[in-house]
Design an enzyme around this catalytic site. Structure first.
Site, PDB file in Angstrom:
ATOM      1  N   CYS A 134      -0.288   3.164   2.283  1.00 60.63           N
ATOM      2  CA  CYS A 134       0.411   4.215   3.038  1.00 60.63           C
ATOM      3  C   CYS A 134       1.921   4.125   2.818  1.00 60.63           C
ATOM      4  O   CYS A 134       2.620   5.142   2.890  1.00 60.63           O
ATOM      5  CB  CYS A 134       0.086   4.104   4.527  1.00 60.63           C
ATOM      6  SG  CYS A 134       0.574   2.538   5.290  1.00 60.63           S
ATOM      7  N   HIS A 151       1.303   1.539  10.128  1.00 63.61           N
ATOM      8  CA  HIS A 151       0.964   2.659   9.253  1.00 63.61           C
ATOM      9  C   HIS A 151       2.183   3.556   9.094  1.00 63.61           C
ATOM     10  O   HIS A 151       2.908   3.827  10.057  1.00 63.61           O
ATOM     11  CB  HIS A 151      -0.204   3.446   9.851  1.00 63.61           C
ATOM     12  CG  HIS A 151      -0.640   4.609   9.008  1.00 63.61           C
ATOM     13  ND1 HIS A 151      -1.182   4.455   7.750  1.00 63.61           N
ATOM     14  CD2 HIS A 151      -0.601   5.950   9.238  1.00 63.61           C
ATOM     15  CE1 HIS A 151      -1.471   5.648   7.248  1.00 63.61           C
ATOM     16  NE2 HIS A 151      -1.126   6.567   8.133  1.00 63.61           N
TER      17      HIS A 151
END
Length: 439
Positions: A12, A378
């Site tokens: 990510c 994230h």
């Protein structure tokens, strides 16, 4: 809408950075100019720029592509050729990857030949753009230079200035220039009832620093020949003030907010405070003024040292326009007063700011956000949608939220309300452009 990017394990950080870079048209145009030059060279010598350009063009096209989800693993494979071993299964930092990309692009640039290859007849036979006076010397030149677009640095390249001045004699030292690709700003400590703005972080970054016991050549020269008790005075040591400013602002400005801090026990902690930032950012007051620097050198009368480290402006002005308010304001619409409005209150109230006199004005293009703590989390991206060919404006007003392969529409208010980790701004020229509205 734009394509998403496949998460290959824990990539990510890569996906969010690529989406942010894809929202910067100047960077894509710069990659096009380099990868399209020197076609006689093998693609292997420019594998990074070509691979990066292909990904960014696919993520910035206003036309629907064949695939809704792309695989960016090819970029990690190319970076391994540059001795960067980045695992797709380990969590990494998007800001560190940004510097890996810029440094690898510079390495690729340095490997390009400085003169034309003897078998490159097309480049040798093409005449450079020169007038008649300089053409007379062309036959005497031993080598034919390449008209390389790389004579200018990439759009994220800027320069910092630092200079020191003696508090005793006010002698200014020569200005020193240092390169930067991103501004890494520390977040000031939060005071109760006060919000933190990007202007405060920038002001803290350029705040003056006092350095004691520095040998001053000018003070020593002024005291030269003076004697105390029959002895010549030694070199004079005084207090200096060090000032940091921005000497050259890049076309694409990358701002990194340092959210890492350390507890009293020595453990890393992530700072979760919201930092206010605006759609348009004026950088005039952070720019180094060379003419003002020269005028200060010729002044001989003592003057008080201004406290550049203060978190607010001494005069409540914004771009030369006085703000009739009890609170002191920065130049970007943020206030230093207690109990500030919500981060996007300016957008909700429809307040506008006069940027007509601003020379260094930047427009927000993308925001990278990290959810989680220092050990895991994230990355997601807020970015502008690609501007359609039907729109006459340089940028779109439609915002997108992208998390790996998930893409949805978002609003400017949502982007400004996020806890930013990295900000991508792009410089606009003088006047504020009219945004195109996407239906």
């Amino acid at each position: 809408m734009v394509p998403g990017l496949l998460n290959l394990g824990n990539t990510c950080f890569l996906n969010s950075l690529l989406q942010g870079l894809a929202a910067c048209p100047s960077f894509i145009r710069w990659l096009e100019s380099f990868s399209g030059s020197h076609m006689s060279q093998s693609c292997k010598e420019k594998q990074l720029s070509i691979t990066l350009l292909q990904l960014l063009k696919a993520l910035s096209s206003d036309e629907p592509g064949e695939e809704d989800v792309l695989d960016a693993g090819c970029l990690l494979d190319v970076l391994r050729l540059y001795r960067w071993h980045i695992s797709s299964f380990e969590e990494q930092d998007a800001h560190e990857l940004f510097h890996v990309l810029t440094s690898s692009l510079e390495e690729e640039r340095d490997h390009q030949p400085k003169v034309t290859h003897l078998f490159d007849m097309q480049s040798l036979e093409s005449l450079p753009d020169q007038d008649e006076k300089t053409m007379t010397c062309r036959s005497r030149a031993p080598l034919h230079p390449i008209p390389s677009p790389w004579k200018f640095q990439h759009p994220f390249h800027g320069r910092l200035t630092s200079n020191m001045s003696c508090k005793h004699c006010e002698q200014q030292s020569p200005v020193r220039y240092d390169s930067f690709e991103s501004l890494s700003l520390s977040i000031p400590l939060l005071q109760w009832g006060r919000a933190i703005s990007l202007d405060q972080c920038l002001q803290h970054f350029i705040s003056s620093e006092t350095i004691k016991e520095v040998e001053c050549e000018n003070c020593t020269k002024l005291q030269q020949g003076a004697k105390v008790n029959g002895q010549v005075l030694e070199s004079q040591r005084t207090t200096f003030v060090k000032q940091l400013k921005l000497g050259k602002l890049p076309q694409c400005l990358c701002i990194h907010l340092q959210r890492l801090t350390w507890s009293s026990e020595g453990t890393p902690i992530k700072r979760q405070e919201h930092v206010q930032f605006t759609e348009y950012l004026s950088m005039d007051r952070y720019k180094h003024n060379a003419s003002a620097q020269r005028s200060q050198r010729v002044k001989c009368t003592p003057k008080p040292i201004s406290t550049e480290g203060s978190s607010v402006l001494e005069s409540p002005t914004a771009n030369g326009t006085e703000l009739h308010n009890n609170n002191k304001h920065f130049s970007n619409g943020t206030s230093s007063s207690v109990l500030l409005p919500s981060p996007a209150m300016n957008v909700q109230l429809g307040l506008t700011y006069d940027y007509s006199s601003t020379e260094y004005l930047f427009q927000l293009m993308a925001v990278l956000v990290h959810h989680g703590d220092m050990h895991s989390g994230h990355f997601v991206t807020y970015r502008r949608s690609p501007c359609s060919s039907r729109c006459s404006s340089a940028s779109s007003s439609q915002w997108l939220w992208v998390s790996d392969d998930s893409v949805r529409k978002a609003s400017l208010h949502e982007a400004l309300s996020s806890n930013a980790y990295m900000l991508f701004y792009e410089r606009v020229r003088r006047q504020r452009p009219a945004l195109c509205s996407e239906e």
